[in-house]
Design a protein around this motif. Structure first.
Motif, PDB file in Angstrom:
ATOM      1  N   HIS A 124       1.438  -8.408  -7.638  1.00  0.00           N
ATOM      2  CA  HIS A 124       1.773  -8.150  -6.242  1.00  0.00           C
ATOM      3  C   HIS A 124       3.231  -8.560  -6.014  1.00  0.00           C
ATOM      4  CE1 HIS A 124       1.065  -7.418  -1.994  1.00  0.00           C
ATOM      5  NE2 HIS A 124       1.821  -8.488  -1.771  1.00  0.00           N
ATOM      6  N   PHE A 171       7.592  -6.613  -6.327  1.00  0.00           N
ATOM      7  CA  PHE A 171       8.375  -5.388  -6.484  1.00  0.00           C
ATOM      8  C   PHE A 171       9.732  -5.703  -7.091  1.00  0.00           C
ATOM      9  CE2 PHE A 171      11.262  -1.988  -5.045  1.00  0.00           C
ATOM     10  CZ  PHE A 171      10.568  -0.885  -5.524  1.00  0.00           C
ATOM     11  N   CYS A 225       9.831  -4.128   0.939  1.00  0.00           N
ATOM     12  CA  CYS A 225       8.547  -4.111   1.650  1.00  0.00           C
ATOM     13  C   CYS A 225       8.596  -3.195   2.872  1.00  0.00           C
ATOM     14  CB  CYS A 225       8.168  -5.518   2.129  1.00  0.00           C
ATOM     15  SG  CYS A 225       6.982  -6.369   1.069  1.00  0.00           S
ATOM     16  N   GLY A 233       8.123  -0.196  -1.223  1.00  0.00           N
ATOM     17  CA  GLY A 233       7.028  -0.670  -0.391  1.00  0.00           C
ATOM     18  C   GLY A 233       7.184  -0.230   1.051  1.00  0.00           C
ATOM     19  N   HIS A 261       3.847  -0.986  -4.013  1.00  0.00           N
ATOM     20  CA  HIS A 261       3.686  -2.384  -3.627  1.00  0.00           C
ATOM     21  C   HIS A 261       2.726  -2.561  -2.453  1.00  0.00           C
ATOM     22  CE1 HIS A 261       4.464  -6.542  -3.043  1.00  0.00           C
ATOM     23  NE2 HIS A 261       5.413  -6.430  -2.130  1.00  0.00           N
ATOM     24  N   CYS A 262       3.227  -2.790  -1.248  1.00  0.00           N
ATOM     25  CA  CYS A 262       2.428  -3.179  -0.087  1.00  0.00           C
ATOM     26  C   CYS A 262       2.027  -1.987   0.783  1.00  0.00           C
ATOM     27  CB  CYS A 262       3.224  -4.171   0.757  1.00  0.00           C
ATOM     28  SG  CYS A 262       4.898  -3.577   1.129  1.00  0.00           S
ATOM     29  N   HIS A 296       9.208 -10.905  -3.961  1.00  0.00           N
ATOM     30  CA  HIS A 296      10.401 -10.120  -4.299  1.00  0.00           C
ATOM     31  C   HIS A 296      11.479 -10.994  -4.944  1.00  0.00           C
ATOM     32  CE1 HIS A 296       9.152  -6.508  -1.945  1.00  0.00           C
ATOM     33  NE2 HIS A 296       8.357  -7.439  -1.448  1.00  0.00           N
ATOM     34  N   ASP A 348       5.666  -3.760 -10.006  1.00  0.00           N
ATOM     35  CA  ASP A 348       4.928  -3.195  -8.883  1.00  0.00           C
ATOM     36  C   ASP A 348       3.474  -3.616  -9.042  1.00  0.00           C
ATOM     37  OD1 ASP A 348       4.260  -1.759  -6.592  1.00  0.00           O
ATOM     38  OD2 ASP A 348       5.335   0.035  -7.196  1.00  0.00           O
ATOM     39  N   ASN A 349       2.657  -3.251  -8.062  1.00  0.00           N
ATOM     40  CA  ASN A 349       1.252  -3.664  -8.078  1.00  0.00           C
ATOM     41  C   ASN A 349       0.412  -2.884  -9.076  1.00  0.00           C
ATOM     42  OD1 ASN A 349       2.467  -4.607  -5.652  1.00  0.00           O
ATOM     43  ND2 ASN A 349       0.460  -4.895  -4.733  1.00  0.00           N
TER      44      ASN A 349
END
Length: 364
Positions: free
Chosen positions: A84, A86, A269, A296, A327-328, A138, A43-44
């Motif tokens: 960046h 997942f 996402c 995400g 994530h996003c 991904h 993950d981020n």
């Protein structure tokens, strides 16, 4: 690109929302499970100081050691890789039987593998891999996964549009620090390369039920008025030219039904719209309660921030017991969700395991 859509005469016809075929028309009988655990592999964010809580187990502070000659003893605590991208490890248990699969593989070739080794995860026990969609953040970790497993066969379930060539093209003067100027063609998956690494590729548009009681949504119905998909900068190659690709039609999620508590939904996402995804999961299964939403939500950036309000309102109405946006999702949406759902919102971090159990039989 695998031209799965044929050669449409007009962009609008190709990109219009469609009703999923076959099993998507009628409720899918989704078995109830006694327990599901979801471990964030990539993950981020990685925060080694977050505390564990009931149902939320954080990775120990000293997770992961690596060689470092500048320290006495020649090693240091390395922690876990954040990037960046997942990836999540999902294990379902019913009685004494359990099964484990991997959902997405992160962005870089080695982050997933490094984190698996540092967390002590045995990827040899995986029953399969599911890819949420074809974007590189991904799908980047397959090489490291194959290195850990060897070239043994492993089922990989994905949508046939994951092979689509895609790029970002921003309007003149509106740059996103792209290394090639105003265009960035994303890395495109190769089926042949995946098969050489030992993955058994299985293409599915429709919902798929995996062993253990995990449902892959298939193509998600787009029903909300506010989730419009990707902006015009997101484009796909149709064999003769680039065109706007708003839907990312290959976007899929995982759904598990925890006995007596409701659905656990894991997104990559959330390109289909996280509210669309949850409603689709409920319609497919006939289960009307949302226990947990993890992954995400794609609410970051100028194109998506206007969607935060109605998204949070819809999720608040659904009242999940656990919500882990990662994530996003973006910091604005994180703050809004934390304020709206303070009892359910949990900060994401690589190495965290979320455990959701059915009520004990005979409990008072």
């Amino acid at each position: 690109m695998c031209d799965d859509h044929g050669h449409p005469a007009a962009e609008a016809a190709w990109s219009a929302p469609r009703v999923a075929e076959g099993p998507a028309v009628d409720p899918v009988t989704l078995p109830e499970v006694d327990e599901v655990t979801v471990t964030t592999m990539v993950d981020n964010t990685f925060d080694a100081l977050l505390a564990s809580a009931e149902g939320v187990t954080r990775a120990p502070v000293g997770t992961g050691r690596t060689a470092a000659p500048q320290f006495a003893g020649g090693e240091t605590v390395a922690g876990l890789r954040a990037e960046h991208g997942f990836s999540a490890l999902v294990t379902v248990r019913t009685g004494n039987a359990s099964s484990t699969l991997l959902f997405d593989t992160g962005a870089s070739p080695d982050a997933l593998a490094v984190n698996a080794e540092r967390l002590g995860v045995d990827v040899g026990g995986l029953q399969g891999v599911v890819l949420s969609h074809g974007h590189f953040d991904h799908a980047g970790g397959f090489d490291g996964l194959a290195r850990l497993r060897g070239r043994s066969g492993l089922p990989l379930t994905l949508h046939p549009a994951v092979w689509t060539r895609r790029r970002l093209e921003l309007p003149t003067g509106e740059r996103l620090e792209l290394p090639t100027g105003e265009r960035l063609e994303m890395p495109t998956l190769s089926r042949a390369a995946l098969e050489r690494e030992g993955f058994e590729v299985i293409e599915r548009r429709q919902p798929s039920l995996l062993a253990g009681g995990v449902l892959i949504t298939g193509e998600v119905d787009r029903v909300t008025e506010f989730e419009h998909g990707m902006p015009r900068a997101h484009q796909a190659w149709d064999g003769s030219g680039w065109r706007h690709d708003p839907l990312v039609i290959d976007d899929q999620a995982l759904v598990i039904n925890v006995r007596g508590r409701g659905l656990v939904v894991v997104t990559g996402c959330g390109h289909a719209g996280v509210v669309n995804i949850v409603r689709h999961a409920m319609r497919l299964t006939g289960v009307g309660s949302l226990l947990a939403l993890i992954g995400g939500f794609h609410l970051s950036g100028a194109a998506f921030e206007p969607v935060i309000g109605p998204t949070v309102a819809a999720l608040t109405e659904l009242a999940p017991e656990l919500i882990v946006p990662g994530h996003c999702t973006g910091w604005r949406a994180q703050h809004t969700l934390a304020a709206a759902l303070p009892g359910a919102w949990v900060q994401t971090s690589v190495g965290t395991t979320y455990t959701l159990k059915a009520p004990q039989t005979g409990a008072a």
